[in-house]
Scaffold this active site. Structure first.
Site, PDB file in Angstrom:
ATOM      1  N   HIS A 216      -9.477   1.295  -1.719  1.00  0.00           N
ATOM      2  CA  HIS A 216      -9.577   2.761  -1.738  1.00  0.00           C
ATOM      3  C   HIS A 216     -10.853   3.270  -1.076  1.00  0.00           C
ATOM      4  O   HIS A 216     -10.892   4.392  -0.581  1.00  0.00           O
ATOM      5  CB  HIS A 216      -9.492   3.277  -3.178  1.00  0.00           C
ATOM      6  CG  HIS A 216      -8.120   3.157  -3.756  1.00  0.00           C
ATOM      7  ND1 HIS A 216      -7.080   3.985  -3.402  1.00  0.00           N
ATOM      8  CD2 HIS A 216      -7.603   2.271  -4.646  1.00  0.00           C
ATOM      9  CE1 HIS A 216      -5.988   3.639  -4.049  1.00  0.00           C
ATOM     10  NE2 HIS A 216      -6.280   2.601  -4.819  1.00  0.00           N
ATOM     11  N   GLU A 246      -2.783  11.976   2.250  1.00  0.00           N
ATOM     12  CA  GLU A 246      -3.169  11.725   3.638  1.00  0.00           C
ATOM     13  C   GLU A 246      -2.598  12.764   4.595  1.00  0.00           C
ATOM     14  O   GLU A 246      -2.590  12.558   5.808  1.00  0.00           O
ATOM     15  CB  GLU A 246      -2.720  10.324   4.057  1.00  0.00           C
ATOM     16  CG  GLU A 246      -1.213  10.130   4.141  1.00  0.00           C
ATOM     17  CD  GLU A 246      -0.590   9.677   2.828  1.00  0.00           C
ATOM     18  OE1 GLU A 246       0.478   9.060   2.867  1.00  0.00           O
ATOM     19  OE2 GLU A 246      -1.165   9.969   1.753  1.00  0.00           O
TER      20      GLU A 246
END
Length: 332
Positions: A216, A246
């Site tokens: 991450h 995203e």
């Protein structure tokens, strides 16, 4: 619950991933006026207004899911009497015996209200001082100075709160809430002035694979860099925002369909050519969907058109640009 936590100097609640309240301390009950049995197993959004529910969905859940925590979220909750009380909320997600739990600490925003009360009091004193004798002039000047100082403090505090409520903390771009309001304003401007605009939805290709294989921290780095690229390549009048996860959105005022395709394809090339560093082997690409507002429909239909175009770009192999009016895509 530990006695120190029960009477901590801030409110504490624990909720499930779905938002159901499972625990709360006595401080939170005292601040809101609820009984413990009245809040247990109740959804946190049930004590929010519609506007605050929107903030919660557009900021709290995405950040909890992506980062596992939320810092300094400005939000209001209704007390037992229905009055809206402002809070600063910090939340963190963790797993306890295989069950996901989100702990939240809440601090009342009493300081801002105190500033406003002090300003009203100071202004009243000034009005009274103007009618007093000449020897009160020194006191009157002092009150003027205090007012200017408190107004500056209040303006600074308001600016900070507004910025935090409209900005995505990770990328520095505007957040989804700000984008939705801006989209409505551009549609209204089109209907009043005939000024067209185009909407881009950009999705980072294979972003889940980055998180799964590189971690991450690498995913956060990609999101931060994407925010920098979008800010650098946007015109002053353009608006770039993080839509969620995203996905990013751009509003391009006074840009028609053909121009928007060229702009989006240039942006796609810049993303693919960017120096992503050794931590991101192979680099990053993005797929783009575009819709140009033509006077029909509303923000929902425009978003749906751009999203469908994005879906086409992904279906045709990713790293492509598709306009909703053209089923073809521009490949790398």
């Amino acid at each position: 619950m530990d006695k120190r936590l029960e009477y901590a100097p801030c409110g504490y609640i624990s909720i499930t991933h779905e938002g159901m309240i499972t625990e709360m301390n006595q401080t939170f009950l005292d601040m809101t006026g609820y009984k413990r049995e009245g809040l247990e197993h109740k959804h946190l959004e049930s004590i929010m207004s519609k506007a605050n529910q929107l903030v919660f969905h557009s900021y709290f859940y995405p950040n909890i899911n992506l980062h596992g925590q939320v810092d300094e979220l400005f939000i209001s909750l209704k007390d037992s009497g229905g009055q809206s009380i402002p809070y600063i909320l910090n939340g963190r997600r963790y797993e306890h015996e295989g069950v996901e739990v989100i702990d939240c600490a809440l601090v009342q925003m009493s300081k801002r209200m105190d500033y406003e009360r002090e300003l009203r009091s100071a202004k009243k004193q000034i009005e009274e001082a103007y009618w007093e004798k000449e020897q009160t002039l020194a006191e009157l000047k002092q009150l003027h100075a205090e007012i200017e100082q408190k107004q500056a403090e209040l303006l600074e505090l308001n600016a900070i709160l507004v910025e935090r409520s409209t900005t995505d903390k990770l990328t520095g771009l505007k957040n989804r809430r700000y984008f939705q309001e801006a989209l409505e304003e551009h549609i209204a401007r089109y209907r009043e002035q005939g000024r067209l605009f185009s909407l881009l939805i950009l999705d980072i290709d294979h972003f889940k694979q980055v998180n799964d294989t590189l971690g991450h921290q690498a995913g956060d780095y990609v999101l931060e860099q994407m925010g920098s690229i979008l800010r650098y390549h946007c015109r002053e009048q353009d608006m770039a925002a993080r839509y969620g996860g995203e996905e990013f959105v751009l509003i391009l005022p006074d840009i028609n369909a053909q121009e928007s395709i060229l702009i989006a394809d240039n942006l796609r090339h810049e993303i693919a050519r960017a120096a992503w560093g050794s931590n991101i082997p192979g680099g990053i690409t993005a797929s783009v969907g575009i819709a140009t507002f033509a006077g029909t429909g509303n923000e929902t239909t425009l978003l749906r058109q751009a999203d469908q175009a994005l879906y086409t770009s992904k279906e045709q192999g990713r790293n492509r640009v598709t306009h909703c009016m053209d089923s073809s895509a521009l490949p790398w």
